[in-house]
Structure formats: structure tokens, C-alpha cells
Scaffold this motif. Structure first.
Motif: not given
Ligand code: HEM
Length: 247
Positions: A139-143
Motif C-alpha cells: 500500500e505504501l509503495n502505491w501511495v
């Protein structure tokens, strides 16, 4: 070369300080070469086989990175021939097209590269979405990716003013007027972007600094974090993982 000479070279301390391990013909040496080489250590020592299938990622993220590198190199070259002043900007671009050796090529590679980067970052984002690559634990890498998408668009937008022709002038006038129409902070945002009430020298300088310094620097840092996260999240996503329960 005889075996003795080869032995003399490879036993040499300077040689061994560069090539620390022998020919990568064993599992151990192969791992060590990847681990210890600056340019290779971005790769994991082991990868999941499905990620090697070209149709899983279509190499879209790598293409986006390649375009960013091409844009950085051609951008630095263009800086040698461009002064961000309302008196010089337009004529500098004309000179680039007519008088500077390979100037037209330099400019066009930069311009086409910018269009292509927007396209490929978008396609990469679509691929990540369709393979569920945004789910736990990524999720963090998506953000971070969403921020990279915003930086890509801002780089395009700020670069658009620099040729200082009619198209640039009116595109930025319209774009900053849109920002100005935002409720409450609109007018302040517009003035912050332009450094004045309308598009002029202050805006050209602001857009130039954002385009050649601030945005590329911030984008580089975020790209590095993006790559580091891919490694820390266990490499590229795999279809089986997508059903893992979130702890
Ligand atoms: C400057 C722009 C970007 C660059 C250079 C970049 C680069 C990369 C690279 C090289 C990969 C490895 C897999 C591949 O090649 O497709 C990757 C994976 C990933 N990217 Fe990007 N990316 C960018 C923008 C984005 C955007 C806009 C998003 C989403 C909003 C995003 C989200 C992700 C995620 C979640 C992964 C892991 C995917 C998986 O494990 O399947 N990236 N990125």
C-alpha cells in the motif's frame, strides 16, 4: 594469455579491489557478485519465476525510469543553451532549433520523452492496479507511486512554460487560472505559482527552478524509495499472495 599471466593479473591487489569475487560460476559467487556490485545490487539475489515473464509487468516501470533518465540527461544538455529570462527564452529555443549542433534533436528527444513518460507512468499504474500490486503489503509503495504520478505531471506542466511562446504563455495562464478558481486558497495558490498577478518574468523563473531543480530532485528521492520498497516488500507481487489475510 598464459594461465600464469591471468593468475598474476587476478591475484593483483588493485584488480581484486575492483573484482572481489571470481567468475560467477557457482551459486555462491553469483549471489556475491549481485550483492557486492553497486549497479547490480538493486536486483535481489533470487526472484520469483513468474516475475521474469515479460507479460506480468511489461517492463512498464523500468521504461518509465529509463525515460526519466533520458529526460535528466537531455535536460542538463538543454540547460547549457537556455536562459530563463523573458528577453532570452524564446530566442534561445529558436537558436537551439537552427544554430546549435544537434539542438533540434536534443529538444525533440526531451519533448517526446516527456510525453512518453506521462504515458508510460500511467500504463505502469494501470498494470499495478490490474495485477492487484497495490494490495498488502504494497500500500505504501502505491501511495509513493501516486506522488510520482503527480511529480511527473508537474514536471510536464512546469516545462511547458519554458519555450515562452504563445502556446506556453496561454497554457500556463489557463492552468494557473484553474488553480485560482479553487475555493478559499485559490487566489493565494495562483499568486504563489506565478510570483505575481499574471504570467511574466517571476513566473518564468519559478517554473524554471521547479522544473530543473526542485521537482527532479524530489522525484529522484521518491523513485529511490519506490525501488527500495519493492525490495523490502518481497519483490514484485505475485498472484498467490493477493489472497493473504492482512495481519
Ligand atoms: C516515475 C514514475 C515511476 C517509476 C520510475 C516506477 C518504477 C517502478 C518499477 C521499475 C517497478 C518494478 C515493476 C515494473 O517494472 O513494473 C515498480 C513497481 C511498482 N510501482 Fe512503480 N514506478 C513509477 C510510478 C508508479 C505509480 C504512478 C504507481 C501507482 C500509483 C506505482 C506503483 C507501483 C507499485 C505498487 C509497484 C509494485 C508492483 C508489484 O509488486 O506488482 N509506481 N515501479
Amino acid at each position: 594469455m598464459s594461465r600464469k599471466i591471468i593468475h598474476l593479473i587476478t591475484a593483483n591487489r588493485v584488480w581484486r579491489s575492483i573484482f572481489r569475487y571470481g567468475y560467477p560460476d557457482t551459486e555462491e559467487n553469483r549471489s556475491k557478485v549481485i550483492f557486492q556490485t553497486f549497479f547490480l545490487h538493486i536486483h535481489p539475489v533470487k526472484v520469483k519465476t513468474h516475475t521474469l515473464k515479460p507479460t506480468y509487468t511489461f517492463g512498464l516501470g523500468v521504461i518509465a525510469f529509463y525515460l526519466f533518465a533520458v529526460l535528466t540527461i537531455t535536460g542538463v544538455l538543454l540547460m547549457f543553451f537556455y536562459v530563463p529570462s523573458v528577453q532570452r527564452a524564446y530566442t534561445d529555443i529558436q537558436a537551439l532549433e537552427t544554430a546549435v549542433p544537434f539542438g533540434m534533436l536534443m529538444r525533440n528527444v526531451h519533448r517526446w520523452g516527456a510525453h512518453l513518460m506521462v504515458l508510460f507512468v500511467f500504463l505502469h499504474m494501470m498494470r499495478v492496479f490490474y495485477t492487484g500490486g497495490y494490495k498488502y503489503p504494497r500500500e505504501l509503495n502505491w501511495v509513493i507511486g501516486v506522488l510520482l504520478w503527480v511529480f511527473t505531471l508537474l514536471l510536464s506542466f512546469t516545462g511547458y512554460l519554458l519555450p515562452w511562446d504563445q502556446l506556453s504563455f496561454w497554457a500556463i495562464t489557463v492552468g494557473t487560472n484553474i488553480a485560482g478558481a479553487a475555493p478559499v486558497i485559490g487566489e493565494e495558490a495562483r499568486t504563489l505559482l506565478l510570483g505575481a498577478k499574471e504570467v511574466g518574468q517571476d513566473a518564468l523563473l519559478r517554473f524554471y527552478v521547479l522544473h530543473v531543480m526542485l521537482l527532479p530532485l524530489v522525484a529522484t528521492v521518491f523513485i529511490l524509495i519506490h525501488f527500495w520498497r519493492i525490495r523490502k516488500d518481497g519483490g514484485i507481487s505475485s498472484p498467490a499472495e493477493q489472497n493473504l489475510p492482512v495481519p
